[in-house]
Design a protein around this motif. Structure first.
Motif, mmCIF file in Angstrom:
data_model
loop_
_atom_site.group_PDB
_atom_site.id
_atom_site.type_symbol
_atom_site.label_atom_id
_atom_site.label_comp_id
_atom_site.label_asym_id
_atom_site.label_seq_id
_atom_site.Cartn_x
_atom_site.Cartn_y
_atom_site.Cartn_z
ATOM 1 N N ILE A 110 26.540 49.813 26.214
ATOM 2 C CA ILE A 110 26.689 48.495 26.833
ATOM 3 C C ILE A 110 25.765 48.350 28.032
ATOM 4 C CG2 ILE A 110 28.288 47.081 28.175
ATOM 5 C CD1 ILE A 110 30.501 48.443 26.306
ATOM 6 N N GLU A 111 25.779 49.370 28.914
ATOM 7 C CA GLU A 111 24.977 49.262 30.128
ATOM 8 C C GLU A 111 23.488 49.343 29.809
ATOM 9 O OE1 GLU A 111 26.115 48.641 33.267
ATOM 10 O OE2 GLU A 111 28.079 48.370 32.348
ATOM 11 N N ASN A 112 23.144 50.201 28.844
ATOM 12 C CA ASN A 112 21.735 50.351 28.493
ATOM 13 C C ASN A 112 21.175 49.077 27.882
ATOM 14 O OD1 ASN A 112 19.424 51.289 26.517
ATOM 15 N ND2 ASN A 112 19.617 52.829 28.110
ATOM 16 N N PHE A 113 22.008 48.355 27.176
ATOM 17 C CA PHE A 113 21.572 47.091 26.584
ATOM 18 C C PHE A 113 21.108 46.116 27.663
ATOM 19 C CE2 PHE A 113 22.378 42.794 24.985
ATOM 20 C CZ PHE A 113 21.619 42.823 23.822
ATOM 21 N N LYS A 114 21.730 46.213 28.860
ATOM 22 C CA LYS A 114 21.391 45.292 29.941
ATOM 23 C C LYS A 114 20.175 45.745 30.736
ATOM 24 C CE LYS A 114 26.322 44.787 31.017
ATOM 25 N NZ LYS A 114 27.266 44.960 32.122
ATOM 26 N N ILE A 115 19.606 46.887 30.406
ATOM 27 C CA ILE A 115 18.578 47.533 31.237
ATOM 28 C C ILE A 115 17.602 46.525 31.837
ATOM 29 C CG2 ILE A 115 17.081 48.086 29.255
ATOM 30 C CD1 ILE A 115 16.373 50.703 30.754
ATOM 31 N N PHE A 116 17.520 46.563 33.181
ATOM 32 C CA PHE A 116 16.617 45.642 33.865
ATOM 33 C C PHE A 116 16.011 46.244 35.143
ATOM 34 C CE2 PHE A 116 15.575 42.311 36.901
ATOM 35 C CZ PHE A 116 14.773 41.492 36.147
ATOM 36 N N ASP A 117 16.873 46.591 36.106
ATOM 37 C CA ASP A 117 16.416 46.910 37.460
ATOM 38 C C ASP A 117 15.275 47.930 37.525
ATOM 39 O OD1 ASP A 117 18.561 45.309 37.866
ATOM 40 O OD2 ASP A 117 19.602 46.627 39.262
ATOM 41 N N THR A 118 15.562 49.149 37.055
ATOM 42 C CA THR A 118 14.557 50.214 37.152
ATOM 43 C C THR A 118 13.296 49.824 36.396
ATOM 44 O OG1 THR A 118 15.846 51.228 35.409
ATOM 45 C CG2 THR A 118 15.917 52.279 37.541
ATOM 46 N N LEU A 119 13.541 49.329 35.183
ATOM 47 C CA LEU A 119 12.432 49.002 34.309
ATOM 48 C C LEU A 119 11.555 47.903 34.903
ATOM 49 C CD1 LEU A 119 12.844 48.641 30.518
ATOM 50 C CD2 LEU A 119 11.536 46.955 31.751
ATOM 51 N N TYR A 120 12.185 46.852 35.400
ATOM 52 C CA TYR A 120 11.413 45.724 35.904
ATOM 53 C C TYR A 120 10.595 46.121 37.127
ATOM 54 C CZ TYR A 120 10.124 41.013 37.163
ATOM 55 O OH TYR A 120 9.401 39.886 37.461
ATOM 56 N N ILE A 121 11.161 46.984 37.965
ATOM 57 C CA ILE A 121 10.419 47.397 39.152
ATOM 58 C C ILE A 121 9.269 48.332 38.783
ATOM 59 C CG2 ILE A 121 10.619 48.799 41.250
ATOM 60 C CD1 ILE A 121 13.152 47.314 41.868
ATOM 61 N N MET A 122 9.487 49.161 37.760
ATOM 62 C CA MET A 122 8.422 50.085 37.362
ATOM 63 C C MET A 122 7.260 49.371 36.699
ATOM 64 S SD MET A 122 10.560 53.316 35.899
ATOM 65 C CE MET A 122 9.143 54.276 35.379
ATOM 66 N N THR A 123 7.562 48.471 35.760
ATOM 67 C CA THR A 123 6.477 47.920 34.944
ATOM 68 C C THR A 123 6.453 46.394 34.921
ATOM 69 O OG1 THR A 123 7.812 47.794 32.950
ATOM 70 C CG2 THR A 123 6.684 49.876 33.369
ATOM 71 N N GLY A 124 7.507 45.746 35.362
ATOM 72 C CA GLY A 124 7.585 44.294 35.240
ATOM 73 C C GLY A 124 7.572 43.845 33.787
ATOM 74 N N GLY A 125 7.922 44.753 32.878
ATOM 75 C CA GLY A 125 7.920 44.417 31.454
ATOM 76 C C GLY A 125 6.579 44.722 30.792
ATOM 77 N N GLY A 126 5.602 45.060 31.596
ATOM 78 C CA GLY A 126 4.252 45.263 31.078
ATOM 79 C C GLY A 126 3.942 46.702 30.778
ATOM 80 N N PRO A 127 2.740 47.091 30.489
ATOM 81 C CA PRO A 127 1.576 46.199 30.387
ATOM 82 C C PRO A 127 1.721 45.218 29.210
ATOM 83 C CG PRO A 127 1.064 48.387 29.561
ATOM 84 C CD PRO A 127 2.409 48.479 30.193
ATOM 85 N N GLY A 128 1.341 43.975 29.427
ATOM 86 C CA GLY A 128 1.564 42.940 28.425
ATOM 87 C C GLY A 128 3.053 42.748 28.261
ATOM 88 N N VAL A 129 3.533 42.997 27.044
ATOM 89 C CA VAL A 129 4.980 42.929 26.825
ATOM 90 C C VAL A 129 5.497 44.289 26.373
ATOM 91 C CG1 VAL A 129 5.075 40.465 26.326
ATOM 92 C CG2 VAL A 129 4.615 42.082 24.467
ATOM 93 N N ALA A 130 4.750 45.353 26.686
ATOM 94 C CA ALA A 130 5.029 46.669 26.109
ATOM 95 C C ALA A 130 6.402 47.215 26.484
ATOM 96 C CB ALA A 130 3.954 47.666 26.516
ATOM 97 N N THR A 131 6.929 46.835 27.646
ATOM 98 C CA THR A 131 8.256 47.343 28.020
ATOM 99 C C THR A 131 9.224 46.183 28.227
ATOM 100 O OG1 THR A 131 7.602 47.412 30.339
ATOM 101 C CG2 THR A 131 7.398 49.450 29.103
ATOM 102 N N GLU A 132 8.951 45.079 27.568
ATOM 103 C CA GLU A 132 9.797 43.908 27.756
ATOM 104 C C GLU A 132 11.080 44.026 26.931
ATOM 105 O OE1 GLU A 132 8.061 39.815 28.448
ATOM 106 O OE2 GLU A 132 8.847 39.626 26.436
ATOM 107 N N THR A 133 12.181 44.319 27.594
ATOM 108 C CA THR A 133 13.468 44.378 26.909
ATOM 109 C C THR A 133 14.116 43.000 26.987
ATOM 110 O OG1 THR A 133 14.516 45.061 28.945
ATOM 111 C CG2 THR A 133 13.843 46.810 27.433
ATOM 112 N N ILE A 134 15.295 42.883 26.394
ATOM 113 C CA ILE A 134 15.896 41.564 26.270
ATOM 114 C C ILE A 134 16.187 40.922 27.634
ATOM 115 C CG2 ILE A 134 18.338 42.222 26.030
ATOM 116 C CD1 ILE A 134 16.498 39.798 23.763
#
Lengths: 286, 318
Positions: free
Chosen positions: B247-271
């Motif tokens: 459940i929590e992993n599905f929401k993954i945002f904070d760490t990921l967004y600060i590290m990559t902003g979803g990038g490069p491109g959309v390479a780490t763009e989660t829901i």
């Protein structure tokens, strides 16, 4: 059970490996927080693991004393973001704990609000991102955008499930003899709750409040969406600590990160005993 | 006492409540649960209706009309048909699933291995335990920033690799699509393995010692003891731990967004990152409402299932 010597060696080796992996990222940030600008980002060979000339300049910088090395002037200092994080987390915790404790007692003793356990779990399951559009519209309508009290309200609601579930299991576990004796003595039920039960539950209440505070203090996404300038919280403010002139202000960010990271780690260790209960909505007790 | 008259007046209500609970309690219970009920209603009923309403329109905060007038932009479920054809949405969903399928099992196995090592007493246990739990208490946004620093091309990860292989390493972790995804998964595993460890250890301690001793006497080796006694005993706890992390992993945002902003491109763009970007950059809120509702419906089904599991677990004596 007696274990063999090779097993003990293996165990300590494995634990030390795990601790190294655990600590390296944390220590890197601690080290970065005390590095002067010249040691921030070196490439390859001259990478500095531990500050050669430890300095408090990074801390001074985020609190507004400009240093010679950093040409940039801060829009505003870290003081207000820290205040914002603190106020929103404290009052959010107060909202969650008062509503949660009262409701947990109501359900545990009088069977009221049977819908709450499932409703609150569902509240927790939803990604905040999936309910933020209406929240942003509502908060704008109520003039709550970019205020610490607006954040406190949404934090209070978001962490209500934890406050409720934790307190419910604590109330369920509590022996009822004393409450019953007071009732026989002629105490009203409300008085029993406020004068006898709550004082007896001081320690669990404190643990639950700390747990909820950590969750509120840790938020990033909600503050990112609901605060823009005046009342940004520490993590949102941190992201603004980079400029086109200097690039990433590594040291300053690390100093601020350290300030943000210390309170929850200390509190978390203090309430270690109740962490399992809190994280599993009371399904598991340690 | 006034309670007597109240009992007569509310005779019907009394019949429904249990005889052990006099109506004074029922009324106090109602009042005590009221604030929580109002908060839940405030954050669920009204927002959901608003979301449902906006989701069938083209409304955006820039459209110049209040959200209540969004019907002027009614687009007959176009948002939902768009969603079905939105490749960026589906690939974000797929990426979220990949992250989950790597992170949750890794966290589970590492956490279980650590928990096994901590099952009995040994010198230093408490200190090691406290240290190993630290990552989960670090503010996720700060953890994101830590790993952002670690994975810089001149950062410590490359430095450690360079020391191991003996030549300088300058991998640009966060600018390579595959490596960036690996980096954000490593950060998630670092932060949340302690949670698995904590919960699984609590379950492991509950396994009865005498059964283990009996099995040892009967000649069962550690692996057999683990698979035939420990795992079955821990079944519910394992399910709870996995459910929480899924459940929590599905929401993954904070760490990921600060590290990559979803990038490069959309390479780490989660829901979550995808919805965030559509919300704040594209500002097509009618469409976002449709995505959000679709996700909420799916998760509600999961919620009911998880809830039943947890209720079942609580019946098992600890």
């Amino acid at each position: 059970m007696k274990r063999s010597v090779p097993f003990e060696i293996f165990r300590y080796a494995a634990i030390f490996a795990a601790m190294a992996v655990t600590l390296v990222p944390i220590l890197w940030m601690v080290s970065m927080a005390f590095k002067p600008i010249g040691e921030w980002s070196a490439t390859g060979a001259d990478l500095t693991w531990w500050p050669k000339q430890p300095t408090l300049a990074n801390f001074e910088f985020v609190f507004g004393h400009s240093t010679n090395d950093l040409i940039v002037a801060l829009d505003h200092t870290a003081l207000k973001p820290i205040l914002s994080s603190l106020l929103s987390a404290v009052f959010g915790t107060a909202i969650a704990m008062s509503a949660g404790t009262a409701a947990a007692y109501g359900l545990s003793r009088f069977g009221s609000g049977q819908n709450l356990p499932l409703a609150l779990i569902q509240l927790r399951l939803f990604p905040p991102m999936a309910v933020m559009i209406p929240v942003m519209i509502m908060w704008a309508f109520l003039n709550l955008n970019d205020t610490w009290w607006g954040l406190a309200l949404i934090y209070g609601i978001v962490t209500l499930p934890f406050a409720f579930w934790l307190m419910k299991t604590f109330f369920d576990d509590m022996p009822r003899e004393i409450e019953e004796a007071a009732l026989v003595e002629g105490c009203s039920r409300l008085r029993v709750f406020t004068r006898i039960t709550l004082p007896m539950m001081r320690a669990p209440l404190a643990s639950a409040a700390l747990f909820v505070f950590i969750l509120n203090w840790s938020d990033y996404l909600i503050a990112l969406l609901l605060t823009t300038r005046e009342w940004v919280t520490i993590p949102v403010y941190m992201a603004s600590l980079s400029s086109s002139m200097t690039g990433q202000l590594y040291g300053a960010k690390a100093a601020l990160g350290l300030i943000a990271a210390v309170p929850p780690v200390i509190m978390g260790i203090a309430i270690q005993r109740h962490l399992v209960r809190g994280l599993t909505f009371g399904a598991l007790k340690q | 006492m006034s309670a007597v008259t109240a009992t007569i007046a509310e005779g019907e209500m009394d019949a429904r409540t249990k005889p052990a609970v006099p109506d004074e309690g029922a009324r106090l219970g109602f009042r005590l649960t009221l604030p929580a009920q109002i908060l839940v209603l405030f954050i669920s009923a009204f927002p959901l209706l608003m979301q449902l309403y906006i989701s069938v329109t083209d409304w955006s905060p820039l459209s110049g009309v209040g959200w209540w007038n969004a019907w002027e932009m009614w687009n007959s479920f176009a948002n939902y048909t768009d969603l079905a054809a939105d490749t960026r949405f589906w690939s974000a969903l797929q990426r979220t699933a990949i992250v989950m399928l790597v992170c949750v099992p890794a966290e589970f196995l590492l956490g279980l291995a650590l928990a096994t090592l901590f099952a009995d007493d040994f010198p230093g246990k408490r200190v090691f335990y406290s240290i190993l739990l630290m990552p989960m208490m670090v503010v996720p946004a700060v953890a994101g920033y830590m790993f952002f620093m670690l994975f810089q091309s001149g950062g410590p990860v490359n430095d450690i690799l360079a020391r191991i292989i003996g030549t300088p390493v300058t991998i640009a972790w966060l600018s390579d699509p595959t490596l960036a995804l690996i980096a954000v998964m490593i950060a998630d595993i670092w932060q949340w393995t302690p949670l698995m460890f904590l919960i699984l250890l609590a379950g492991l301690v509950g396994v009865p010692e005498d059964q283990m001793k009996a099995a040892t006497l009967l000649g069962a080796n550690p692996w057999q003891r683990f698979t035939t006694i420990v795992l079955p005993k821990m079944k519910t706890i394992i399910i709870i731990a996995l459910a929480i992390r899924v459940i929590e992993n599905f929401k993954i945002f904070d760490t990921l967004y600060i590290m990559t902003g979803g990038g490069p491109g959309v390479a780490t763009e989660t829901i979550s990152v995808y919805i965030y970007k559509v919300t704040t950059q594209d500002l097509i809120w009618g469409y976002v409402a449709a995505i959000a509702l679709a996700i909420l419906i799916v998760l509600s089904i999961v919620a009911v299932y998880a809830m039943k599991r947890m209720a079942k677990a609580r019946e098992v004596p600890a």
